[in-house]
Design a protein around this motif. Sequence first.
Motif, PDB file in Angstrom:
ATOM      1  N   GLY A  44     -14.811  55.760 -58.611  1.00  0.00           N
ATOM      2  CA  GLY A  44     -13.145  55.849 -57.847  1.00  0.00           C
ATOM      3  C   GLY A  44     -12.207  55.078 -57.807  1.00  0.00           C
ATOM      4  N   GLN A  45     -12.113  53.861 -57.111  1.00  0.00           N
ATOM      5  CA  GLN A  45     -11.469  52.503 -57.463  1.00  0.00           C
ATOM      6  C   GLN A  45     -11.154  52.074 -58.467  1.00  0.00           C
ATOM      7  N   LEU A  54       4.832  56.984 -57.461  1.00  0.00           N
ATOM      8  CA  LEU A  54       5.690  56.339 -58.584  1.00  0.00           C
ATOM      9  C   LEU A  54       6.223  56.847 -58.803  1.00  0.00           C
ATOM     10  N   ASN A  64     -10.310  58.109 -52.272  1.00  0.00           N
ATOM     11  CA  ASN A  64     -10.082  56.637 -53.037  1.00  0.00           C
ATOM     12  C   ASN A  64      -8.377  55.534 -52.513  1.00  0.00           C
ATOM     13  N   PHE A  76      -7.328  62.281 -55.411  1.00  0.00           N
ATOM     14  CA  PHE A  76      -8.156  62.696 -55.881  1.00  0.00           C
ATOM     15  C   PHE A  76      -9.324  63.577 -54.342  1.00  0.00           C
ATOM     16  N   ARG A  83      -1.640  54.399 -71.348  1.00  0.00           N
ATOM     17  CA  ARG A  83      -0.870  53.893 -70.059  1.00  0.00           C
ATOM     18  C   ARG A  83       0.550  53.963 -69.605  1.00  0.00           C
ATOM     19  N   VAL A 107       2.500  47.700 -59.876  1.00  0.00           N
ATOM     20  CA  VAL A 107       2.326  48.034 -61.128  1.00  0.00           C
ATOM     21  C   VAL A 107       3.777  48.251 -61.865  1.00  0.00           C
ATOM     22  N   GLU A 111     -11.088  54.110 -60.884  1.00  0.00           N
ATOM     23  CA  GLU A 111     -10.172  55.457 -60.987  1.00  0.00           C
ATOM     24  C   GLU A 111      -8.831  55.372 -60.777  1.00  0.00           C
ATOM     25  N   ALA A 112      -8.639  55.128 -59.202  1.00  0.00           N
ATOM     26  CA  ALA A 112      -7.574  55.064 -58.578  1.00  0.00           C
ATOM     27  C   ALA A 112      -6.335  54.331 -58.985  1.00  0.00           C
ATOM     28  N   ALA A 113      -7.399  52.554 -58.998  1.00  0.00           N
ATOM     29  CA  ALA A 113      -5.992  51.716 -59.595  1.00  0.00           C
ATOM     30  C   ALA A 113      -5.820  52.382 -61.685  1.00  0.00           C
ATOM     31  N   GLU A 114      -6.913  53.179 -62.039  1.00  0.00           N
ATOM     32  CA  GLU A 114      -5.606  53.017 -63.444  1.00  0.00           C
ATOM     33  C   GLU A 114      -4.630  54.239 -63.215  1.00  0.00           C
ATOM     34  N   THR A 115      -5.062  54.997 -62.105  1.00  0.00           N
ATOM     35  CA  THR A 115      -4.086  56.267 -62.033  1.00  0.00           C
ATOM     36  C   THR A 115      -2.868  56.077 -61.240  1.00  0.00           C
ATOM     37  N   ILE A 116      -2.701  54.706 -60.530  1.00  0.00           N
ATOM     38  CA  ILE A 116      -1.477  54.143 -60.121  1.00  0.00           C
ATOM     39  C   ILE A 116      -0.601  52.543 -61.092  1.00  0.00           C
ATOM     40  N   GLY A 117      -1.022  52.913 -62.464  1.00  0.00           N
ATOM     41  CA  GLY A 117      -1.135  52.356 -63.608  1.00  0.00           C
ATOM     42  C   GLY A 117      -1.840  50.873 -63.412  1.00  0.00           C
ATOM     43  N   PHE A 118      -3.029  50.709 -62.963  1.00  0.00           N
ATOM     44  CA  PHE A 118      -2.920  49.257 -63.257  1.00  0.00           C
ATOM     45  C   PHE A 118      -4.401  48.752 -65.113  1.00  0.00           C
ATOM     46  N   ASN A 119      -4.000  47.734 -65.683  1.00  0.00           N
ATOM     47  CA  ASN A 119      -4.980  47.674 -66.427  1.00  0.00           C
ATOM     48  C   ASN A 119      -5.900  46.696 -65.717  1.00  0.00           C
ATOM     49  N   TYR A 120      -7.192  47.317 -66.926  1.00  0.00           N
ATOM     50  CA  TYR A 120      -8.292  46.293 -66.156  1.00  0.00           C
ATOM     51  C   TYR A 120      -7.789  45.123 -65.583  1.00  0.00           C
TER      52      TYR A 120
END
Lengths: 749, 265
Positions: free
Chosen positions: A646-647, B175, B109, B105, B95, B127, A649-658
């Motif tokens: 989930g961490q 965001l 999370n 969620f 993206r 970001v 995923e949460a990072a992904e949803t706020i726009g972070f890349n890998y």
Amino acid sequence: MSRTLSAGAQHCYRPPVTSYLRRGVVGLFALLLVFATACGSSEQTADPIKSAGVLRVGTEGVYSPFSYHDPATGQLVGYDVDVARAVGQKLGVKVEFVETPWDSMFAALEADRFDVVANQVTVNPERQAKYDLSQPYTVGEGVIVTRAGDDSIKSLADLKGKTAAENATSNWSEVARKAGANVESVEGFTQAITLLNQGRVDVVINDSIAVYAYLAETGDKSVKISGTVGEKSEQAFAARKDSGMQPELDKALGELRADGTLAAISQKYLKADATGTPPSTPIRAAGVLRVGTEGVYAPFSYHDPATGQLVGYDVDVAKAVGQKLGVRVEFVETPWDSIFAALEANRFDIVANEVTINPERQAKYDLSQPYSVGEGVIVTRADDDSIKSLADLKGKTAAENATSNWSEVARKAGATVESVEGFTQAITLLSQGRVDAVVNDSIAVYAYLAETGDKAVKIAGNVGEKSEQGFAARKDSGYLPELNGALDELRSDGTLTGISQKYLKADATGAPQGTQGGPPGSAQEPPQARSAWQLILDNLWPLAKAAVTATIPLTIISFALGLVIALAVALARLSPNVVLTNVARFYISIIRGTPLLVQLFIVFYALPQLGVRIDPFPAAVIAFSLNVGGYGAEIIRSAILSIPKGQWEAAETIGFNYVGALRRIILPQAARVAVPPLSNTLISLVKDTSLASTILVTELLRQAQIVAAPTFEFFALYGTAAAYYWVICLVLSFGQGRLEHRLERYVAR
Amino acid sequence: MSDPTGSGTESDADPADYRVVAEGVRKAFGDNEVLKGVSFTVEKGTATAIIGPSGSGKTTLLRTLNALDRADAGVIRVDDVEIDFSTPTPKPEIRRFQSRSGFVFQSHNLFPHKTVLQNVIEGPVIVQKRPKDEAVAEAVALLDQVGLAEKQDQYPFQLSGGQQQRVGIARALALKPKLVLFDEPTSALDPELVGEVLSVIKDLAVEGWTLVIVTHEIQFARQVSSQVLFTDQGVILEQGTPAEVIGDPKEERTRQFLDRILNPL
């Protein structure tokens, strides 16, 4: 054990040709061994080896051609091995070999793991003081080895400004340093030659036997012997002090020498007769008389406090004998305990140290006519009239040197005997009223009274035993006619009496009146060399310096680089890319599946063969950081896996890349999980850096080894090193606690 | 907060009125086909509730709208970004697609190592590279809106479940997404904490945010949404206004489901 011995001006330490692959870890093992054998005085029997039926021999097994395994058969062979076997045969006992690294050889000897060391143990005063050394079975000389193409070094004088590779604890190291060379400390001869070949050093000084053997064996044409240093060295068996084995060993060696066995073994392995010929030349022919004496036994052999000169009754008598014979006299100062061992080891020709003549000694040595005669006297406090003869000692307490025969005399008379170190201590106890009597030699007592003017004690009676003191030489030395002739002349021309009056305030030369001498050595306080505490104190700073300049930087740099490698490998391992994953897997497998020591050796010793030459410190950093990388990778990988999906995923949803998710969200949380196991790795690394001692990095353990080797104070110095390691780890553990606390601030408790 | 997903500028008939247009969305996990060709639209400024039994694919459907789960096939447009999932799509485009929506969620999370405020400004500052002052001011306003202005310097573990979920909502809103997705936002909460979260979501709907909410709270769905999708076995079985789907379901499966939810005993 730690009695001073100043090697006389004419004798330097003998180099241990023996040192070979020294390993840091072994040092600590040695510490444990020493620890495990708090005390081990073996009882004496007449022929301890024969009665045991077995001779246990410690040897390296990796020191060709002296002690090694035949590549074809796997059998342990070599010059020293075969000589030990032959000795066993002569004595009719079984020989068992115990293969032991050189570093821990003496510790293991003391721990009674075996009876003798047969490993090219070079005879030197320190060893003579600590061990029973047999007669030498090899004799060599110091030679200078350079690269074949190097003509710039032909003698010691050419060493100035050059770099030499030497075993730190060997005398060759001293020789090279004194000649002005920079000395690189190495583990042994093979390593030294390797460094020479690799161009890391310019020169190696070592024993000719080792060098010839090396050249004969390897056919190495890239190095050559370019000169000699004019010093001889002798190698012998070493046994524990007072093991009583020396007579048997010497006898067997003497027979092997006489029947040509020794020379044959030497030819077989060394392609030369390196056994040394037994000295049989009379004193005059030699032109020099080497005299062993204590130098700390006033008034017989001591240093004049005013001038520092070696003087005393025995010293002056020996000088007078030399004068009579027209030869130079060289004194070799040797502790009483090892004086006969040194005599047998041909460190000198005669002992002049109030050697009392008795049947045992007469059987073993050539004893001259006596030059001092004394009798046993009973010393009491001045105001004590209760003791006038031996009969009065019953129920009293006497202070005696435990190994002297006066101790026996007092005990037989019914006294309780308090064991002391020497005469001075005995007198002190007497003065303090702690004991009632001291039985000792009249010469020593008169000399003491004359010298100190002590009125608190008196001679209360005598014990009716005479003792005569003479020079002792090796059996069948052929010196007796010359010695006795000279003594006769000195006696008749009054010189002897003059010397006696000078030092003893009496004529103790045995002309009219009788006195009696006790066992020499019983009447003197063994001056402490540097005590263990002093040694620790003196080395606190050098050891701390090694820790601060090597151990700690090595740890920090290796750990930092290691973490970077670990992270990269962990990410590769987690990556969906199969090639990356497998490369990472393989790397981790290699690092975790091979010993760290081997990794170090590969980086330092093996890479140069591929043309990659790395200096010791960077080599250690490379090996250690690669190692940390392997272990840390798995820790970091599992820490990353422990963070809930989930961490990510949460990072992904706020726009972070890998990378962003990893850096901002995942790693900060993974750090908390990884800190305890990574701290473990770090603390292990601190201790693992001690392995760098094997590749010339002068870190903490190596510094301790360097100091411990010549002083034999393994416990004190390795103990100090251990304390330093412990303190470093303690500080790190504290830091770990702080860091964990900090990282846990966002976790519910 | 003004309405960033507002709808007032376009006419009703225009396809541009739809914030979400999904066509033939398919998704399988291994052999398990979870979405079997789903199509629907979401109008700007409206709230859509997705209801349905467990395992019916409603959460997966929601996650495909944010590409947390990549659809195997189908075309999805969110705002101005349209992706055909049957062909490979470059990561930057994915993206960009993701950046159009915020996600709340079920288990919120939140980032446990960051304070409430840091959680909310992480996206805007790191970001979106917006000025920190500005992001902080907006975050404080958002936290105020969800009733947590005074908690901004606390860590997530110091908050109740309902408060954590409200931070999760603020984090999604920070965001400035065109679409906010809620994945069973109250399922993990104690019953007495459900109300505070639902009322925040209700406010958002009133403000005109475009919302898609997977929920089991039928009454809430009825109140807040203008469209209800009932999913069953990977398809949308029934859709329409709350009055239609919840008030007067046509399908037997829908009726059974609602009956079980509304009369659990």
